[in-house]
Design a protein around this motif. Structure first.
Motif, mmCIF file in Angstrom:
data_model
loop_
_atom_site.group_PDB
_atom_site.id
_atom_site.type_symbol
_atom_site.label_atom_id
_atom_site.label_comp_id
_atom_site.label_asym_id
_atom_site.label_seq_id
_atom_site.Cartn_x
_atom_site.Cartn_y
_atom_site.Cartn_z
ATOM 1 N N LEU A 259 -2.598 24.185 11.944
ATOM 2 C CA LEU A 259 -2.772 22.773 11.592
ATOM 3 C C LEU A 259 -2.943 22.523 10.090
ATOM 4 N N PRO A 260 -3.684 23.346 9.338
ATOM 5 C CA PRO A 260 -3.825 23.064 7.898
ATOM 6 C C PRO A 260 -2.498 22.991 7.141
ATOM 7 N N PRO A 261 -1.540 23.920 7.334
ATOM 8 C CA PRO A 261 -0.252 23.764 6.639
ATOM 9 C C PRO A 261 0.511 22.516 7.070
ATOM 10 N N ILE A 262 0.389 22.138 8.338
ATOM 11 C CA ILE A 262 1.058 20.917 8.804
ATOM 12 C C ILE A 262 0.484 19.704 8.087
ATOM 13 N N ARG A 263 -0.832 19.624 8.014
ATOM 14 C CA ARG A 263 -1.468 18.495 7.325
ATOM 15 C C ARG A 263 -1.096 18.484 5.843
ATOM 16 N N ALA A 264 -0.996 19.665 5.241
ATOM 17 C CA ALA A 264 -0.635 19.737 3.824
ATOM 18 C C ALA A 264 0.785 19.231 3.595
ATOM 19 N N ALA A 265 1.718 19.612 4.464
ATOM 20 C CA ALA A 265 3.107 19.166 4.315
ATOM 21 C C ALA A 265 3.224 17.658 4.519
ATOM 22 N N ILE A 266 2.506 17.125 5.499
ATOM 23 C CA ILE A 266 2.542 15.678 5.734
ATOM 24 C C ILE A 266 1.939 14.932 4.546
ATOM 25 N N ALA A 267 0.903 15.489 3.940
ATOM 26 C CA ALA A 267 0.303 14.861 2.759
ATOM 27 C C ALA A 267 1.297 14.819 1.601
ATOM 28 N N VAL A 268 2.063 15.886 1.424
ATOM 29 C CA VAL A 268 3.091 15.903 0.374
ATOM 30 C C VAL A 268 4.152 14.845 0.653
ATOM 31 N N ALA A 269 4.591 14.754 1.900
ATOM 32 C CA ALA A 269 5.590 13.747 2.270
ATOM 33 C C ALA A 269 5.055 12.337 2.033
ATOM 34 N N ASN A 270 3.805 12.112 2.377
ATOM 35 C CA ASN A 270 3.193 10.798 2.156
ATOM 36 C C ASN A 270 3.195 10.430 0.677
ATOM 37 N N ASN A 271 2.793 11.361 -0.151
ATOM 38 C CA ASN A 271 2.690 11.089 -1.584
ATOM 39 C C ASN A 271 4.057 10.765 -2.188
ATOM 40 N N ARG A 272 5.061 11.549 -1.839
ATOM 41 C CA ARG A 272 6.390 11.355 -2.427
ATOM 42 C C ARG A 272 7.044 10.066 -1.931
ATOM 43 N N TYR A 273 6.981 9.839 -0.636
ATOM 44 C CA TYR A 273 7.645 8.653 -0.091
ATOM 45 C C TYR A 273 6.914 7.379 -0.505
ATOM 46 N N ALA A 274 5.592 7.437 -0.576
ATOM 47 C CA ALA A 274 4.824 6.265 -1.004
ATOM 48 C C ALA A 274 5.161 5.893 -2.444
ATOM 49 N N ASN A 275 5.315 6.887 -3.308
ATOM 50 C CA ASN A 275 5.697 6.598 -4.695
ATOM 51 C C ASN A 275 7.063 5.931 -4.765
ATOM 52 N N THR A 276 7.993 6.407 -3.938
ATOM 53 C CA THR A 276 9.330 5.806 -3.913
ATOM 54 C C THR A 276 9.277 4.364 -3.418
ATOM 55 N N LEU A 277 8.499 4.118 -2.386
ATOM 56 C CA LEU A 277 8.386 2.757 -1.850
ATOM 57 C C LEU A 277 7.762 1.813 -2.877
ATOM 58 N N ARG A 278 6.726 2.264 -3.545
ATOM 59 C CA ARG A 278 6.073 1.403 -4.539
ATOM 60 C C ARG A 278 7.002 1.115 -5.718
ATOM 61 N N THR A 279 7.755 2.133 -6.130
ATOM 62 C CA THR A 279 8.712 1.920 -7.224
ATOM 63 C C THR A 279 9.780 0.910 -6.826
ATOM 64 N N SER A 280 10.256 1.016 -5.594
ATOM 65 C CA SER A 280 11.273 0.079 -5.106
ATOM 66 C C SER A 280 10.728 -1.346 -5.045
ATOM 67 N N ILE A 281 9.496 -1.489 -4.598
ATOM 68 C CA ILE A 281 8.896 -2.825 -4.501
ATOM 69 C C ILE A 281 8.725 -3.441 -5.888
ATOM 70 N N ILE A 282 8.218 -2.652 -6.826
ATOM 71 C CA ILE A 282 8.014 -3.170 -8.187
ATOM 72 C C ILE A 282 9.339 -3.592 -8.811
ATOM 73 N N SER A 283 10.372 -2.771 -8.586
ATOM 74 C CA SER A 283 11.686 -3.095 -9.146
ATOM 75 C C SER A 283 12.241 -4.386 -8.557
ATOM 76 N N ASN A 284 12.120 -4.542 -7.257
ATOM 77 C CA ASN A 284 12.653 -5.744 -6.609
ATOM 78 C C ASN A 284 11.834 -6.986 -6.949
ATOM 79 N N LEU A 285 10.535 -6.830 -7.081
ATOM 80 C CA LEU A 285 9.709 -7.981 -7.433
ATOM 81 C C LEU A 285 9.996 -8.452 -8.853
ATOM 82 N N SER A 286 10.314 -7.520 -9.732
ATOM 83 C CA SER A 286 10.638 -7.914 -11.107
ATOM 84 C C SER A 286 11.945 -8.696 -11.166
#
Length: 266
Positions: free
Chosen positions: A190-217
């Motif tokens: 379970l610890p490696p699974i949680r670590a991989a999901i945390a990495v996916a969350n961080n990367r995808y969340a950054n992409t989503l926030r960047t997309s939102i900021i770009s579109n709002l501008s």
């Protein structure tokens, strides 16, 4: 007369001392035959009753403590299946996170499967864990990208209030069987699974926030309701911070019996 009385008293005192010296008090190390028999019976009963008990305790401790010590000694193949049922942007971030995240112990292996390996049905993935083919399986549910994009577009347009899209069904499903070996599951799987999901969350969340900021501008000069956009941003804050929320499905819980705590959703 006086001498006779003194002699009588001395003889009585000597007689009393002799009788006391010859009397064997009843104690555990007494040489009396009945005490010896009781002592032997006690030692025998103690041996019969306590030695097997301590032997059982030792075996149980050796089993539970030894089970979590270096699994490579008793297995070289702890497999975890990773399945992307989405097949779009979210699935790409999801798989890349597992590919770039070390699987923890060297005996743990990520196995990347296709949906058709499970008949294109999420419900069939559980059988692989129940049959002991894998220690766990991590599934990204279908249409995850579409659901997230719909919420993002609704936030940008902000014509109505939006709601968090993953209320009833979370996008990631982790299936495992803790009853198989709770120490191995909680220490090496379970610890490696949680670590991989945390990495996916961080990367995808950054992409989503960047997309939102770009579109709002791009819509800064339009008549879009900024107040509504702000409200929708707050409503979707969990999505923007943690897009890959995971539900952990433990087929046979073992932790409650060990006095520990288990959380189903992380």
């Amino acid at each position: 007369m006086l001498k006779r009385q003194q002699l009588t008293r001395a003889q009585a005192r000597i007689s009393t001392l002799n009788s006391t010296a010859n009397f064997d008090f009843a104690h555990v190390w007494s040489s009396r035959k009945d005490i010896k028999e009781l002592r032997v019976a006690f030692v025998y009963q103690w041996f019969i009753g306590y030695v097997p008990l301590w032997l059982l305790i030792f075996i149980m401790c050796a089993f539970y403590l030894g089970a979590g010590h270096n699994p490579s000694r008793y297995t070289g193949n702890i497999d975890v299946d990773v399945v992307d049922f989405d097949g779009q942007q979210a699935g790409s971030f999801f798989l890349d996170a597992f590919r770039t995240t070390p699987p923890g112990n060297l005996t743990l292996h990520w196995r990347y499967k296709y949906p058709d390996d499970y008949g294109n049905s999420v419900s069939q993935t559980q059988q692989a864990v129940e049959d002991g083919q894998v220690w766990a399986i991590v599934v990204l549910l279908p249409n995850t990208t579409s659901i997230i994009n719909q919420s993002i577009f609704a936030l940008i347009n902000s014509t109505t209030l939006v709601t968090y899209p993953f209320v009833n069904t979370l996008p990631v499903l982790v299936i495992y069987d803790e009853g198989r070996n709770w120490l191995t599951q909680n220490s090496f799987v379970l610890p490696p699974i949680r670590a991989a999901i945390a990495v996916a969350n961080n990367r995808y969340a950054n992409t989503l926030r960047t997309s939102i900021i770009s579109n709002l501008s791009l819509t800064s000069s339009s008549n879009t309701n900024r107040t509504l956009q702000l409200q929708n941003t707050l409503r979707l804050r969990n999505l923007l911070a943690n897009p890959f929320v995971a539900k952990y499905n433990n087929l046979h819980p073992a932790l409650p019996f060990m006095g520990l705590f288990d959380s189903n959703i992380l």
